[in-house]
Each structure stands twice: as C-alpha cells, then as structure tokens.
Design a protein around this motif. Structure first.
Motif, short mmCIF file in Angstrom:
data_model
loop_
_atom_site.label_atom_id
_atom_site.label_comp_id
_atom_site.label_asym_id
_atom_site.label_seq_id
_atom_site.Cartn_x
_atom_site.Cartn_y
_atom_site.Cartn_z
N LYS A 26 0.84 -1.20 0.00
CA LYS A 26 0.00 0.00 0.00
C LYS A 26 0.88 1.25 0.00
CE LYS A 26 -3.86 -2.09 2.56
NZ LYS A 26 -4.72 -1.97 3.77
N MET A 27 0.45 2.24 -0.77
CA MET A 27 1.19 3.49 -0.85
C MET A 27 0.23 4.65 -1.06
SD MET A 27 4.44 2.53 -3.32
CE MET A 27 5.17 4.15 -3.07
N SER A 28 0.63 5.82 -0.59
CA SER A 28 -0.05 7.07 -0.91
C SER A 28 0.99 7.99 -1.51
CB SER A 28 -0.68 7.70 0.34
OG SER A 28 -1.76 6.91 0.80
N VAL A 29 0.74 8.42 -2.74
CA VAL A 29 1.75 9.17 -3.49
C VAL A 29 1.16 10.49 -3.98
CG1 VAL A 29 3.41 9.06 -5.38
CG2 VAL A 29 2.65 6.95 -4.27
N ALA A 30 1.92 11.56 -3.84
CA ALA A 30 1.48 12.86 -4.34
C ALA A 30 1.63 12.88 -5.87
CB ALA A 30 2.32 13.98 -3.72
N ALA A 63 -14.74 25.53 -24.81
CA ALA A 63 -14.29 24.18 -24.50
C ALA A 63 -14.77 23.75 -23.12
CB ALA A 63 -12.77 24.10 -24.56
N THR A 64 -15.15 22.49 -22.99
CA THR A 64 -15.38 21.90 -21.67
C THR A 64 -14.09 21.19 -21.27
OG1 THR A 64 -16.24 19.84 -22.59
CG2 THR A 64 -17.83 21.59 -22.16
N PHE A 65 -13.96 20.90 -19.97
CA PHE A 65 -12.69 20.33 -19.54
C PHE A 65 -12.87 19.37 -18.38
CE2 PHE A 65 -13.31 23.68 -16.51
CZ PHE A 65 -12.71 23.21 -15.34
N GLN A 66 -11.83 18.58 -18.17
CA GLN A 66 -11.72 17.70 -17.01
C GLN A 66 -10.27 17.69 -16.56
OE1 GLN A 66 -13.74 13.66 -16.60
NE2 GLN A 66 -11.67 13.02 -17.03
N ILE A 67 -10.05 17.74 -15.26
CA ILE A 67 -8.70 17.76 -14.70
C ILE A 67 -8.42 16.43 -14.03
CG2 ILE A 67 -7.12 18.87 -13.08
CD1 ILE A 67 -8.87 21.39 -13.29
N GLU A 68 -7.29 15.84 -14.37
CA GLU A 68 -6.81 14.64 -13.69
C GLU A 68 -5.37 14.89 -13.24
OE1 GLU A 68 -9.22 11.04 -15.97
OE2 GLU A 68 -7.09 11.36 -16.33
N TYR A 69 -5.05 14.40 -12.05
CA TYR A 69 -3.68 14.44 -11.57
C TYR A 69 -3.09 13.04 -11.68
CZ TYR A 69 -4.26 19.18 -9.80
OH TYR A 69 -4.46 20.53 -9.72
N LEU A 70 -1.89 12.95 -12.28
CA LEU A 70 -1.30 11.66 -12.61
C LEU A 70 0.06 11.49 -11.95
CD1 LEU A 70 -1.86 11.85 -16.48
CD2 LEU A 70 -3.46 10.94 -14.79
N LEU A 71 0.60 10.28 -12.10
CA LEU A 71 1.97 9.99 -11.70
C LEU A 71 2.83 9.88 -12.96
CD1 LEU A 71 1.34 7.32 -8.93
CD2 LEU A 71 1.87 9.74 -8.64
N LYS A 72 3.96 10.56 -12.95
CA LYS A 72 4.81 10.62 -14.12
C LYS A 72 5.48 9.28 -14.41
CE LYS A 72 8.07 13.89 -16.18
NZ LYS A 72 8.85 15.15 -15.93
N ASP A 73 5.83 8.54 -13.36
CA ASP A 73 6.52 7.26 -13.53
C ASP A 73 5.74 6.16 -12.82
OD1 ASP A 73 8.26 5.22 -13.96
OD2 ASP A 73 9.98 6.13 -12.95
N GLU A 100 -3.63 12.87 -2.18
CA GLU A 100 -2.64 11.90 -2.62
C GLU A 100 -3.34 10.68 -3.23
OE1 GLU A 100 -0.11 10.97 0.70
OE2 GLU A 100 1.25 12.62 0.21
N ILE A 101 -2.66 10.06 -4.17
CA ILE A 101 -3.22 8.89 -4.83
C ILE A 101 -2.92 7.66 -3.98
CG2 ILE A 101 -3.13 7.46 -6.91
CD1 ILE A 101 -2.20 9.97 -8.43
N SER A 102 -3.97 7.04 -3.45
CA SER A 102 -3.82 5.85 -2.62
C SER A 102 -3.99 4.61 -3.48
CB SER A 102 -4.86 5.85 -1.49
OG SER A 102 -4.66 6.94 -0.63
N ILE A 103 -2.98 3.74 -3.46
CA ILE A 103 -2.99 2.56 -4.31
C ILE A 103 -2.55 1.35 -3.51
CG2 ILE A 103 -2.67 3.62 -6.59
CD1 ILE A 103 0.27 3.52 -6.19
N SER A 104 -2.98 0.19 -3.96
CA SER A 104 -2.58 -1.06 -3.31
C SER A 104 -2.54 -2.17 -4.36
CB SER A 104 -3.55 -1.43 -2.19
OG SER A 104 -4.84 -1.69 -2.70
N ASP A 105 -1.78 -3.21 -4.04
CA ASP A 105 -1.69 -4.35 -4.94
C ASP A 105 -1.33 -5.58 -4.12
OD1 ASP A 105 -1.88 -5.62 -7.32
OD2 ASP A 105 -0.12 -4.71 -8.25
N THR A 106 -1.57 -6.75 -4.66
CA THR A 106 -1.32 -7.99 -3.92
C THR A 106 -0.44 -8.96 -4.72
OG1 THR A 106 -3.35 -9.01 -4.78
CG2 THR A 106 -3.50 -7.84 -2.68
N VAL A 107 0.30 -9.76 -3.99
CA VAL A 107 1.13 -10.83 -4.55
C VAL A 107 0.94 -12.07 -3.68
CG1 VAL A 107 3.47 -11.63 -5.00
CG2 VAL A 107 2.86 -9.28 -5.53
N THR A 108 0.74 -13.21 -4.30
CA THR A 108 0.61 -14.46 -3.57
C THR A 108 1.87 -15.30 -3.77
OG1 THR A 108 -1.80 -14.47 -3.81
CG2 THR A 108 -0.76 -16.56 -3.28
N VAL A 109 2.48 -15.71 -2.64
CA VAL A 109 3.73 -16.48 -2.69
C VAL A 109 3.51 -17.83 -2.02
CG1 VAL A 109 6.19 -16.48 -2.13
CG2 VAL A 109 5.01 -14.30 -2.53
#
Length: 212
Positions: free
Chosen positions: A13-17, A115-125, A197-206
């Motif tokens: 889990k991470m929270s990234v600006a 023009a109409t518009f929408q704003i999204e904030y992204l991660l560069k990498d 901040e963008i909160s993301i999570s992911d899972t791995v099964t070992v």
C-alpha cells in the motif's frame, strides 16, 4: 508424500502525491452541414492550440483522443437530415504546476472555443510505483508466512511459486470536471485546487515449501 507448502497473499500500500496534470478538453458544436462541422472543428481546435502556444506549449502537445461527427435527423421524418454535430476530445499532459494550470484555463475561458474540460492528476513514472508496490507486497507476504510458520513450528523452505495478477491499477486523482464552457472565474488569482494523494494497493501471492 506430497510436497507440503504454505501459500500467503501479501499486500503493498502506498499514498503518493501526483506530479503531473492531464487536462482533457472537449470541443462540440452543431451546424447545418457535414463540411461546416469539419471546418468548425478545425477552427475551434486551432483556437485552442493558439491558447496553448501563447503559454509556451507546442501545438503537438495537444493530443487527440477522439473525433466524430454525428448526423441528426428530424424527429418526425427520420430520413430528413437537419444538422451535424461534432465532438473533438483532446488531452494536454504537463508537469504539475497549479499556476500554469490557472493560466491555461484563463486563456481558454477568454477564447471563442467554449471548451469543456476535465482535470486529472497523474503519476509521471507509474512503473516505478508499481515496482515498489510489488516489493512491499512480497515482503508483507514473507512476514505473514514467517508468523504462520513460527506458530506451526515449521520452517520456510524455498519459494515454489509467485502469483501476481497484473491487474490495472488506477494511478490518478480526478478532483474536478466542468460540463460547461471553461468559466471566466477560474482565473490565476482565484483558481486553487489541492488534489489528494493517490492511494494505491496491490497484492502478490507467494507459495513456500515447508520444512519440518
């Protein structure tokens, strides 16, 4: 005797600006002929590009997402064409800079594009973030497996298998959209958005071998 294993799913889990802004513009209009629809689209698109060039962007920075022209028929006579509507959707991606964002919206609001518009904030990498998530998830899985092994009075052996789903992870924040023309009140003096901040999570099964 069949191989004894322990299978544990770990979570990262991470929270990234966010560090990039994606502005999606939509240009729309309805006119009397197909040719006029295409010409009007070209005219409005060029006006939008001119706004961006005035702020030191290149015309090629504005990328087309979709373009189409709809045929509109008379409600009573479905064979009679009454007008044509075009929709041109484009995006502009740039490093996060709220002052620059305000200047863009102010310039577009003062243009004739409507023009109409929408704003999204992204991660560069995003791939770098995904790699860190996977690393965290594997470490979390190992911690859980060690706790289980200790409780069961066994030892972890070699890793037998690692399963990762490669699911799509949403790496954006969408704090604002405007379904009408870019409003004049969004000036560089009044415009102020602080995305979460963008909160993301992911899972791995070992899967590990168990050693007695």
């Amino acid at each position: 005797m069949s191989q004894q294993v322990i299978k544990v799913t770990g979570t990262g889990k991470m929270s990234v600006a966010p560090d990039q802004i994606c502005l999606t513009f939509s240009l729309e209009d309805t006119v009397g002929s197909y040719e006029k629809a295409v010409k009007m689209s070209v005219k409005k698109t060029q006006e939008l590009k001119n706004c961006l060039v005035s702020l030191n962007f290149k015309e090629s920075d504005l990328k087309t997402l979709s373009f189409y022209v709809n045929t509109n028929f008379d409600q009573e006579d479905r064979k009679k064409i009454v007008s044509y509507s075009f929709v041109h959707r484009m995006k502009l991606v740039f490093d996060r800079d709220e002052e620059q964002l305000s200047k863009i919206l102010e310039a577009v609001s003062n243009s004739e594009t409507k023009a109409t518009f929408q704003i999204e904030y992204l991660l560069k990498d995003p791939e770098k973030i995904k790699s860190k998530l996977m690393e965290q998830a594997v470490k979390d899985s190992k911690r859980k497996a060690e706790v289980l092994a200790l409780a069961a009075e066994v030892k972890l052996g070699n890793i037998v298998e690692i399963n990762y789903s490669w699911d799509q992870i949403e790496l954006y924040s969408r704090p604002m959209s405007h379904s009408l023309a870019v409003p004049a009140f969004l000036s560089k003096k009044s415009f102020n958005i602080e995305p979460e901040e963008i909160s993301i999570s992911d899972t791995v099964t070992v899967v590990w071998e168990i050693e007695r």
